[in-house]
Design a protein around this motif. Sequence first.
Motif, mmCIF file in Angstrom:
data_model
loop_
_atom_site.group_PDB
_atom_site.id
_atom_site.type_symbol
_atom_site.label_atom_id
_atom_site.label_comp_id
_atom_site.label_asym_id
_atom_site.label_seq_id
_atom_site.Cartn_x
_atom_site.Cartn_y
_atom_site.Cartn_z
ATOM 1 N N ARG A 1 7.387 33.439 49.244
ATOM 2 C CA ARG A 1 6.800 33.013 50.513
ATOM 3 C C ARG A 1 5.727 31.946 50.284
ATOM 4 N N GLU A 2 4.924 32.111 49.240
ATOM 5 C CA GLU A 2 3.881 31.126 48.924
ATOM 6 C C GLU A 2 4.498 29.794 48.503
ATOM 7 N N ALA A 3 5.582 29.857 47.734
ATOM 8 C CA ALA A 3 6.257 28.635 47.287
ATOM 9 C C ALA A 3 6.856 27.883 48.464
ATOM 10 N N ILE A 4 7.462 28.612 49.392
ATOM 11 C CA ILE A 4 8.034 27.984 50.584
ATOM 12 C C ILE A 4 6.922 27.366 51.426
ATOM 13 N N GLY A 5 5.776 28.040 51.484
ATOM 14 C CA GLY A 5 4.633 27.480 52.210
ATOM 15 C C GLY A 5 4.179 26.170 51.611
ATOM 16 N N GLN A 6 4.176 26.079 50.284
ATOM 17 C CA GLN A 6 3.795 24.826 49.622
ATOM 18 C C GLN A 6 4.809 23.723 49.932
ATOM 19 N N LEU A 7 6.086 24.077 49.901
ATOM 20 C CA LEU A 7 7.127 23.098 50.212
ATOM 21 C C LEU A 7 7.023 22.622 51.656
ATOM 22 N N GLN A 8 6.607 23.501 52.545
ATOM 23 C CA GLN A 8 6.385 23.114 53.944
ATOM 24 C C GLN A 8 5.225 22.132 54.044
ATOM 25 N N SER A 9 4.149 22.398 53.305
ATOM 26 C CA SER A 9 2.977 21.512 53.354
ATOM 27 C C SER A 9 3.304 20.130 52.802
ATOM 28 N N GLU A 10 4.311 20.049 51.933
ATOM 29 C CA GLU A 10 4.733 18.774 51.351
ATOM 30 C C GLU A 10 5.812 18.086 52.191
ATOM 31 N N GLY A 11 6.235 18.733 53.277
ATOM 32 C CA GLY A 11 7.233 18.142 54.159
ATOM 33 C C GLY A 11 8.648 18.263 53.661
ATOM 34 N N LEU A 12 8.879 19.110 52.637
ATOM 35 C CA LEU A 12 10.210 19.253 52.065
ATOM 36 C C LEU A 12 11.005 20.372 52.728
ATOM 37 N N ALA B 1 -3.239 8.216 44.308
ATOM 38 C CA ALA B 1 -2.051 7.412 44.632
ATOM 39 C C ALA B 1 -0.859 7.890 43.811
ATOM 40 N N LEU B 2 -1.111 8.246 42.549
ATOM 41 C CA LEU B 2 -0.039 8.733 41.683
ATOM 42 C C LEU B 2 0.527 10.047 42.216
ATOM 43 N N GLU B 3 -0.341 10.943 42.649
ATOM 44 C CA GLU B 3 0.107 12.215 43.214
ATOM 45 C C GLU B 3 0.923 11.997 44.487
ATOM 46 N N THR B 4 0.464 11.074 45.330
ATOM 47 C CA THR B 4 1.182 10.762 46.564
ATOM 48 C C THR B 4 2.563 10.192 46.256
ATOM 49 N N LEU B 5 2.618 9.284 45.284
ATOM 50 C CA LEU B 5 3.896 8.684 44.886
ATOM 51 C C LEU B 5 4.880 9.753 44.426
ATOM 52 N N ARG B 6 4.406 10.687 43.636
ATOM 53 C CA ARG B 6 5.291 11.739 43.127
ATOM 54 C C ARG B 6 5.814 12.619 44.254
ATOM 55 N N ASN B 7 4.980 12.901 45.224
ATOM 56 C CA ASN B 7 5.423 13.702 46.370
ATOM 57 C C ASN B 7 6.456 12.937 47.203
ATOM 58 N N LEU B 8 6.239 11.636 47.364
ATOM 59 C CA LEU B 8 7.200 10.815 48.100
ATOM 60 C C LEU B 8 8.545 10.786 47.386
ATOM 61 N N ARG B 9 8.491 10.720 46.065
ATOM 62 C CA ARG B 9 9.729 10.659 45.303
ATOM 63 C C ARG B 9 10.489 11.985 45.388
#
Length: 232
Positions: free
Chosen positions: A45-56, A155-163
């Motif tokens: 449930r916590e992992a899914i919550g993190q994926l939700q916060s990342e928009g995935l 910026a690097l963290e943002t780029l990785r999330n976008l990828r």
Amino acid sequence: MTETLRQRAYDHILKQLANGELPSGTRLSNRALASQIGISVIPVREAIGQLQSEGLVAYQAGIGSFVPEPSYDEVFDIYDLREAIECHAIRRVGALLDSETLDDLGRQVQIMADTFQRLQSLSSGPRDPQLLERWSQADARFHDLIVQASGNLRALETLRNLRKSSRIYGARIGHKPLSTILRAAEEHRHILDALGAGDAEQAARLLSEHIRDGCREFLENHHRTRLSTTQK
């Protein structure tokens, strides 16, 4: 221990998303995933919550958590942000790029070229997932190195999330044709050559074209996939 289990669950679900094992519309069951991974429901449930916060992963009352279908605007926004971040970074480092980073960029370009040759030799059969992963890792490191050299870790963290998002969306439209992989390898080589010559503006222009080409191809493939799905 809980953090380790949450990361284990996160990595497992993310891998399934990136491999296209969870198509759009798939509802994510905490219990089913926990059983699949072999852990309790809480870290899942916590992992899914993190994926939700990342928009995935998306959430809707009455439905729960599910794999969303990306819109054209979402895909365009991902590439638009990537262009802004990466082109700013490449202009910032420009002629100041150290020889160690240039050498590392060169290694990634060589890995991409070698991997293309291997994929081409196996073009008559199914794509080797290990070769595709090798390509993806070299591609990702090439782009990461440029942003990392700028010193902007956010910026690097943002780029990785976008990828992450673009890779997950890309898994739903099949593998890239060899011609696209070849073109991408050549584009990385040209960007490296411009950086080696200390021409930051040329490097930024080439990088911008490279990212826009990727966006255009992604949207075209996404459109074809949606058409083929609706016509079945």
